[in-house]
Design an enzyme around this catalytic site. Structure first.
Site, mmCIF file in Angstrom:
data_model
loop_
_atom_site.group_PDB
_atom_site.id
_atom_site.type_symbol
_atom_site.label_atom_id
_atom_site.label_comp_id
_atom_site.label_asym_id
_atom_site.label_seq_id
_atom_site.Cartn_x
_atom_site.Cartn_y
_atom_site.Cartn_z
ATOM 1 N N GLU A 84 -51.098 -66.752 -24.427
ATOM 2 C CA GLU A 84 -51.408 -65.372 -24.764
ATOM 3 C C GLU A 84 -50.146 -64.520 -24.897
ATOM 4 O O GLU A 84 -50.075 -63.641 -25.743
ATOM 5 C CB GLU A 84 -52.338 -64.779 -23.707
ATOM 6 C CG GLU A 84 -53.257 -63.738 -24.312
ATOM 7 C CD GLU A 84 -54.132 -63.095 -23.252
ATOM 8 O OE1 GLU A 84 -54.171 -63.611 -22.128
ATOM 9 O OE2 GLU A 84 -54.752 -62.079 -23.579
ATOM 10 N N ASP A 85 -49.184 -64.763 -24.052
ATOM 11 C CA ASP A 85 -48.054 -63.829 -23.958
ATOM 12 C C ASP A 85 -46.740 -64.311 -24.557
ATOM 13 O O ASP A 85 -45.799 -63.545 -24.647
ATOM 14 C CB ASP A 85 -47.795 -63.473 -22.484
ATOM 15 C CG ASP A 85 -48.981 -62.754 -21.863
ATOM 16 O OD1 ASP A 85 -49.822 -62.266 -22.639
ATOM 17 O OD2 ASP A 85 -49.069 -62.693 -20.628
#
Ligand code: MN
Length: 722
Positions: A84-85
């Site tokens: 996600e990051d």
């Protein structure tokens, strides 16, 4: 290689925790994921200002120490925010750490996505949604550890976010943790949420507990001393704690029972945990307690013989202690205690875990029991991990409306089912659908967690093909109803055409005349006959001319029939043939759909009068090669009030708003009506075709101009057959 001594120490501590709590520890792979995590998050900071890396590390620590299951879960924890990051994707994780790790990280990422920007109004549905999405129980363990660490460090985020996260934790995560038997995680999540949601009450209760601590401890000592003596006599190894009442549970009791703090808190409670594999020792201990103190009738519960649905096992009783005060006593073995605190994570470690099942957990739990009873330990572990599959709500999916409301649909449902579920009007006028912001075909199968937007147009109507892929009763019934109504309309139109024509030719037909005619034409029913008329399949002119010829033999073949084709099309006008208005029957060619303003030419047909084609029509070029003499020059009249169908193909870059933008650009120009829109997307581009009603070429050109100006549109072209 890790050079930083601080990082080296962190890794050592994690490995040590794994060695202590896990059955197997792949130290090389854990070290590798540690380094990977360090590298992937090297540029990110937490809101506390610490390196972001500390978060996944602490989550892995929680998993290793507090809810230990296996090393794969620890590795997945270290990597849970990577996809996600950071720029690393699932393929890389799969390649470096295996498919299992990649799948767990994917699951954690998806679960997190569900909550983004959603109001929590339907907690029960969310819990079901979570369950339906989780295929591997380890996803849940990582997600709970993640949430626990975020709650433990919630002081660093802004107050709005604190409240939102605390609310969500209390309503969804805590009950869900309880469901999975993660007792300790549940109370900690509750207390932390309580702290942020009602700080005053939290502080007040915490203060009172502190001020009463000494008094409480001395009472509990007085109560337990004689029990301890006896336990020693029986040679039982034990641990006794004055069970801490959690702040939130005290608060909730104060509210629900409407009692002051003292009355709730003075209910003393102790827990005796026996270090023994033998559950009979629990009953021995119960006997000891009952010898010392008088039991309160009706307060005895044996969850050892009959475990709770989340596999909780313990004996509960209440006795009258010194000074006549009631004391709650819980008695359990160390293993039962671990199951109570760590839930699913503890299950597979104990072969004798007896399991009751409620409907939701039934499959899962039965599975574990079977494996443990029938397989050797190593096989059991392997198989169990492979099939920690939870698919609890197999026949339902949960999807979101654009506003974030949840809708429950059967598995296999499509956007059209969704549209009818919202409202029959939405279903009837549905022209397109976006799933998670992307335009998809209407027969796309939906998945739990999808967010749907239905695009409607008042000119759109159900398509017969929809009946083939919709699965809800509601959608099926509505579409059938519409198809039937459409058929009625067609029949009605056919009948009107028939009656008009008969009147015009001054013929008269009795009911039995019509029946005879229909039979002679080999139609099964008048309905079928009228339908065929409306669809242009009956050459009514021939049929009626034959009848009329009996009366007036000298009538020309085309005479009087000039408006037939036009009635069917809904437009009555008159082209000029060779510069003159003539009564000759004509119609517009469907291959090129000319509109006023287009250079046109006529082609004389047999039985259908003059067909008006665009001069550029490919089809016309082909047919006129055979006989050029059938071409006749025609012109548009000065004014033409009818509407004509034109088709446009539009290409461009796919973006969430594109379908809306296109239809808006069309409709907002002089209320132009759209006949149909179809959009197909592939990769990041779309190809669309739009048919619309225009007055003339100028009208169409304006719309083409508007479409070309839209962001993301590459080309707009008129196409021939619509
Ligand atoms: Mn996280």
């Amino acid at each position: 290689m890790i050079v930083n001594p601080k990082h080296k120490k962190m890794l050592d501590e994690l490995l040590e925790a794994c060695r202590q709590h896990l059955p197997n520890t792949d130290e090389a792979l854990i070290s590798k994921s540690f380094e990977f995590c360090l590298e992937a998050h090297k540029n990110d900071l937490r809101e506390s200002g610490e390196p972001y890396f500390t978060h996944p590390y602490e989550v892995a620590m929680i998993v290793a120490r507090e809810i230990p299951l296996d090393d794969i879960t620890v590795i997945s924890s270290l990597l849970h925010d990577v996809v996600e990051d950071t720029e690393f994707n699932l393929d890389i994780l799969s390649k470096e750490f295996g498919k299992e790790v990649a799948e767990i990280v994917d699951g954690v990422t998806k679960i997190s996505g569900i909550f983004k920007g959603q109001e929590i109004t339907q907690a029960e549905n969310y819990r079901k949604l979570l369950l339906s999405m989780v295929k591997d129980v380890r996803v849940i363990l990582v997600k709970f550890a993640d949430r626990l660490h975020n709650m433990r460090t919630l002081q660093y985020v802004n107050p709005d976010k604190q409240r939102r996260i605390a609310q969500e934790t209390l309503e969804i995560y805590a009950p869900f943790a309880n469901r999975f038997g993660l007792g300790r995680v549940k109370w900690e999540l509750e207390d932390l949420s309580f702290k942020y949601l009602n700080k005053e009450a939290y502080d007040e209760i915490a203060r009172k507990i502190k001020s009463k601590r000494r008094e409480r401890e001395s009472y509990i000592k007085k109560f337990t001393d004689p029990i301890i003596e006896k336990l020693k006599e029986y040679n039982l190894k034990y641990e006794i704690n004055g069970r801490p009442k959690h702040l939130y549970s005290i608060y909730r009791k104060m509210v629900t029972r409407n009692k002051p703090f003292d009355e709730i808190y003075d209910l003393f409670a102790i827990r005796i945990i026996l270090d023994t594999p033998n559950s009979n020792d629990c009953y021995t201990t119960l006997g000891i307690v009952n010898q010392m103190y008088l039991p309160v009738p009706d307060r005895f519960k044996d969850y050892i013989s009959i475990p709770k649905t989340n596999n909780y096992q313990s004996i509960h009783t209440t006795v009258i202690g010194p000074e006549g005060r009631p004391v709650e006593v819980q008695i359990r073995t160390a293993k039962m205690h671990e199951v109570a605190e760590k839930g699913v994570a503890a299950h597979w470690r104990y072969k004798e875990s007896k399991t009751a099942s409620d409907k939701d957990l039934e499959n899962w739990v039965n599975w574990i029991r079977d494996i443990f009873e029938n397989a050797s330990r190593d096989e059991a572990r392997k198989e169990l991990l492979e099939s920690f599959k939870l698919n609890l709500f197999q026949d339902e999916i949960y999807v979101f409306t654009p506003k974030g409301d949840l809708l429950r649909l059967p598995v296999g449902a499509t956007p059209v089912d969704f549209a009818f579920e919202i409202h029959s009007k939405v279903g009837y006028h549905c022209i397109g659908a976006k799933v998670n912001g992307k335009i998809v075909p209407l027969d796309t199968k939906l998945h739990s967690g999808d967010q749907l937007e239905i695009i409607t147009s008042k000119n759109q109507h159900p398509n017969k093909n929809w009946i083939k892929f919709v699965i809800t009763h509601k959608a099926k019934a509505a579409i059938r109803k519409w198809i039937n109504k459409e058929e009625e309309d067609i029949i009605k139109a056919g009948k009107e055409i028939w009656e008009k024509k008969v009147k015009k030719l001054k013929l008269s037909f009795t009911t039995s005349d019509i029946a005879k005619l229909i039979t002679s034409l080999k139609y099964e029913s008048p309905r079928q006959f009228y339908k065929s008329i409306a669809q242009g399949k009956v050459n009514l002119d021939e049929v009626l001319t034959a009848t009329k010829e009996k009366e007036k033999k000298d009538k020309g073949q085309l005479l009087g029939f000039d408006n037939f084709a036009d009635i069917a099309r809904g437009d009555v006008g008159g082209v000029l043939v060779d510069g003159k208005k003539s009564g000759i029957m004509y119609s517009y060619a469907k291959c090129c759909n000319p509109i006023p303003g287009d250079p046109v030419i006529g082609y004389i047909t047999v039985g259908e009068g003059i067909k008006i084609h665009r001069k550029t029509c490919n089809n016309l070029l082909k047919i006129s090669e055979r006989d050029v003499s059938k071409l006749v020059s025609v012109q548009w009249p000065e004014t033409e009030s009818s509407l004509f169908v034109a088709g446009l193909s539009v290409n461009g870059e796919d973006s969430p708003g594109i379908l809306n933008d296109i239809s808006h650009a069309i409709v907002s120009y002089q209320n132009t009506n759209i006949k149909s829109i179809n959009i197909n997307t592939s990769n990041s581009t779309f190809e669309g075709s739009v048919t619309l009603y225009v007055q003339n070429l100028d009208h169409l050109s304006r719309i083409i101009e508007r479409l070309k100006k839209l962001k993301g549109v590459y080309s707009v072209e008129r196409f021939e057959s619509a």
